[in-house]
Motif scaffolding. Structure first.
Motif, PDB file in Angstrom:
ATOM      1  N   LEU A  42      21.521 -35.903 -11.735  1.00 45.72           N
ATOM      2  CA  LEU A  42      21.016 -34.938 -12.322  1.00 45.72           C
ATOM      3  C   LEU A  42      22.811 -34.039 -11.928  1.00 45.72           C
ATOM      4  CD1 LEU A  42      19.376 -32.677 -14.229  1.00 45.72           C
ATOM      5  CD2 LEU A  42      17.682 -33.039 -12.237  1.00 45.72           C
ATOM      6  N   PRO A  43      23.150 -32.939 -12.153  1.00 49.36           N
ATOM      7  CA  PRO A  43      24.048 -31.691 -11.251  1.00 49.36           C
ATOM      8  C   PRO A  43      22.893 -30.763 -11.094  1.00 49.36           C
ATOM      9  CG  PRO A  43      24.263 -31.482 -13.969  1.00 49.36           C
ATOM     10  CD  PRO A  43      23.121 -33.032 -14.100  1.00 49.36           C
ATOM     11  N   GLU A  44      23.714 -30.526  -9.668  1.00 51.28           N
ATOM     12  CA  GLU A  44      22.812 -28.968  -9.753  1.00 51.28           C
ATOM     13  C   GLU A  44      23.449 -27.514 -10.702  1.00 51.28           C
ATOM     14  OE1 GLU A  44      22.008 -27.683  -5.926  1.00 51.28           O
ATOM     15  OE2 GLU A  44      21.394 -29.672  -5.858  1.00 51.28           O
ATOM     16  N   LEU A  45      22.034 -26.874 -10.940  1.00 51.96           N
ATOM     17  CA  LEU A  45      22.649 -25.482 -11.652  1.00 51.96           C
ATOM     18  C   LEU A  45      23.717 -25.095 -11.182  1.00 51.96           C
ATOM     19  CD1 LEU A  45      21.441 -24.474 -14.472  1.00 51.96           C
ATOM     20  CD2 LEU A  45      19.254 -23.866 -12.889  1.00 51.96           C
ATOM     21  N   HIS A  87      13.807 -26.609 -18.211  1.00 52.80           N
ATOM     22  CA  HIS A  87      14.826 -27.634 -19.097  1.00 52.80           C
ATOM     23  C   HIS A  87      15.673 -28.006 -18.296  1.00 52.80           C
ATOM     24  CE1 HIS A  87      17.675 -25.759 -21.913  1.00 52.80           C
ATOM     25  NE2 HIS A  87      17.469 -27.492 -22.355  1.00 52.80           N
ATOM     26  N   HIS A  88      15.369 -28.154 -16.904  1.00 52.95           N
ATOM     27  CA  HIS A  88      16.703 -28.643 -15.823  1.00 52.95           C
ATOM     28  C   HIS A  88      16.221 -29.554 -14.918  1.00 52.95           C
ATOM     29  CE1 HIS A  88      18.530 -29.228 -12.140  1.00 52.95           C
ATOM     30  NE2 HIS A  88      19.814 -28.986 -13.127  1.00 52.95           N
ATOM     31  N   SER A 129      24.904 -30.875 -18.963  1.00 55.63           N
ATOM     32  CA  SER A 129      25.723 -31.420 -18.073  1.00 55.63           C
ATOM     33  C   SER A 129      26.364 -30.103 -18.104  1.00 55.63           C
ATOM     34  CB  SER A 129      26.370 -32.450 -17.152  1.00 55.63           C
ATOM     35  OG  SER A 129      25.180 -33.140 -16.475  1.00 55.63           O
ATOM     36  N   HIS A 130      27.301 -29.946 -19.411  1.00 55.48           N
ATOM     37  CA  HIS A 130      28.229 -28.445 -19.374  1.00 55.48           C
ATOM     38  C   HIS A 130      27.666 -27.185 -19.914  1.00 55.48           C
ATOM     39  CE1 HIS A 130      32.486 -30.459 -19.681  1.00 55.48           C
ATOM     40  NE2 HIS A 130      31.362 -31.480 -20.356  1.00 55.48           N
ATOM     41  N   PHE A 131      26.401 -27.528 -20.046  1.00 53.82           N
ATOM     42  CA  PHE A 131      25.289 -26.373 -21.068  1.00 53.82           C
ATOM     43  C   PHE A 131      25.171 -25.435 -19.854  1.00 53.82           C
ATOM     44  CE2 PHE A 131      20.915 -24.438 -22.729  1.00 53.82           C
ATOM     45  CZ  PHE A 131      21.871 -23.158 -23.201  1.00 53.82           C
ATOM     46  N   TRP A 132      24.676 -25.977 -18.691  1.00 48.63           N
ATOM     47  CA  TRP A 132      24.612 -25.656 -17.403  1.00 48.63           C
ATOM     48  C   TRP A 132      26.300 -24.808 -16.877  1.00 48.63           C
ATOM     49  CZ3 TRP A 132      19.728 -25.424 -18.776  1.00 48.63           C
ATOM     50  CH2 TRP A 132      19.723 -27.000 -18.305  1.00 48.63           C
ATOM     51  N   LYS A 133      26.796 -25.340 -17.362  1.00 43.31           N
ATOM     52  CA  LYS A 133      28.326 -24.566 -16.879  1.00 43.31           C
ATOM     53  C   LYS A 133      28.433 -23.424 -18.271  1.00 43.31           C
ATOM     54  CE  LYS A 133      30.101 -28.278 -14.176  1.00 43.31           C
ATOM     55  NZ  LYS A 133      31.516 -29.326 -14.336  1.00 43.31           N
ATOM     56  N   TRP A 134      28.699 -23.506 -19.381  1.00 48.66           N
ATOM     57  CA  TRP A 134      28.426 -22.312 -20.007  1.00 48.66           C
ATOM     58  C   TRP A 134      27.713 -21.337 -20.430  1.00 48.66           C
ATOM     59  CZ3 TRP A 134      28.287 -27.398 -23.796  1.00 48.66           C
ATOM     60  CH2 TRP A 134      29.992 -28.121 -23.701  1.00 48.66           C
ATOM     61  N   GLU A 188      13.993 -26.137 -29.672  1.00 43.45           N
ATOM     62  CA  GLU A 188      12.563 -25.692 -28.730  1.00 43.45           C
ATOM     63  C   GLU A 188      12.663 -25.513 -27.688  1.00 43.45           C
ATOM     64  OE1 GLU A 188      10.155 -25.917 -31.423  1.00 43.45           O
ATOM     65  OE2 GLU A 188       9.727 -25.147 -32.850  1.00 43.45           O
ATOM     66  N   HIS A 189      12.749 -26.771 -26.985  1.00 40.04           N
ATOM     67  CA  HIS A 189      12.585 -26.517 -25.751  1.00 40.04           C
ATOM     68  C   HIS A 189      13.568 -25.685 -24.634  1.00 40.04           C
ATOM     69  CE1 HIS A 189      15.407 -29.682 -24.773  1.00 40.04           C
ATOM     70  NE2 HIS A 189      16.098 -28.688 -23.978  1.00 40.04           N
ATOM     71  N   ALA A 190      14.539 -25.454 -25.274  1.00 37.22           N
ATOM     72  CA  ALA A 190      15.632 -23.891 -24.979  1.00 37.22           C
ATOM     73  C   ALA A 190      15.314 -22.937 -24.415  1.00 37.22           C
ATOM     74  CB  ALA A 190      16.928 -24.529 -25.431  1.00 37.22           C
TER      75      ALA A 190
END
Ligand code: MN3
Length: 205
Positions: A7-10, A29-30, A85-90, A170-172
């Motif tokens: 799991l990457p850091e946020l 979410h994370h 993993s990408h979403f946290w960077k987007w 929906e969880h987002a």
């Protein structure tokens, strides 16, 4: 076991995207949703030593070569791990401006205008029935394309390069926006990390 997916850091605090995405949603979410995809992916691969050393991109790009017994689990949990993993960077606190990378020129050429792109991407997110993602991708002929996928399916499963993705599960957004997905999609634009989108665009060109 040495080749576990992690799991990457946020990269920022759970509270730093307020009010666009609330603290509790980011934490769950994370730390829960994404963490569970990682745990399930590692458990799925536990008895497949030869697959454990493969990067997630390699697994998802070639789902058809995986043993049928684990194909769906890798698709769902591996897709979930890769997409998030990408979403946290987007997304980034305050958003990051469109870089001078030629991406804006390309978006305008493809979608008529930057606003035309925003409209099309937002529509993709709005019209994805149930759970899934809206995407800006580069296809094999280096053209920009907007579309959406169900569940945790990822563009790399289709041979496409993701440049920007929006989680419309929906969880987002449900804690803050309830049924108002349109408000969540609209607010998303103020936290987009265009620097990261631009990097992916440059790498894909
Ligand atoms: Mn999600």
């Amino acid at each position: 076991m040495s080749n576990l997916h992690v799991l990457p850091e946020l990269g920022f605090g759970f509270n730093e995207l307020e009010p666009v995405i609330d603290t509790k949603t980011m934490e769950i979410h994370h730390d829960k949703h994404h963490a569970t995809y990682v745990t399930n992916l590692n458990n799925t691969l536990a008895s497949y030593a030869d697959l454990q050393s493969k990067p997630i991109e390699a697994l998802l790009s070639n789902l058809e070569v995986l043993p049928e017994a684990i194909r769906t689990a890798v698709r769902n949990n591996g897709g979930g791990h890769f997409n998030h993993s990408h979403f946290w960077k987007w997304i980034t606190p305050g958003g990051a401006k469109m870089p001078a990378s030629g991406l804006e020129t390309e978006l305008t050429a493809t979608f008529g205008s930057f606003d035309g792109f925003v409209e099309k991407f937002s529509q993709a997110g709005m019209t994805r029935f149930g759970s899934g993602w809206a995407w800006l991708v580069m296809d094999r002929s280096k053209k920009l394309v907007v579309y959406s996928t169900p569940n945790q399916d990822s563009p790399i499963m289709d041979g496409l390069t993701p440049l920007l993705g929006l989680d419309v599960w929906e969880h987002a957004y449900y804690l803050n926006y309830q049924n108002r997905r349109a408000d969540y999609v609209k607010a998303f634009w103020s936290i987009v990390n265009w620097d990261y989108v631009g990097k992916l665009f440059q790498a894909a060109k």
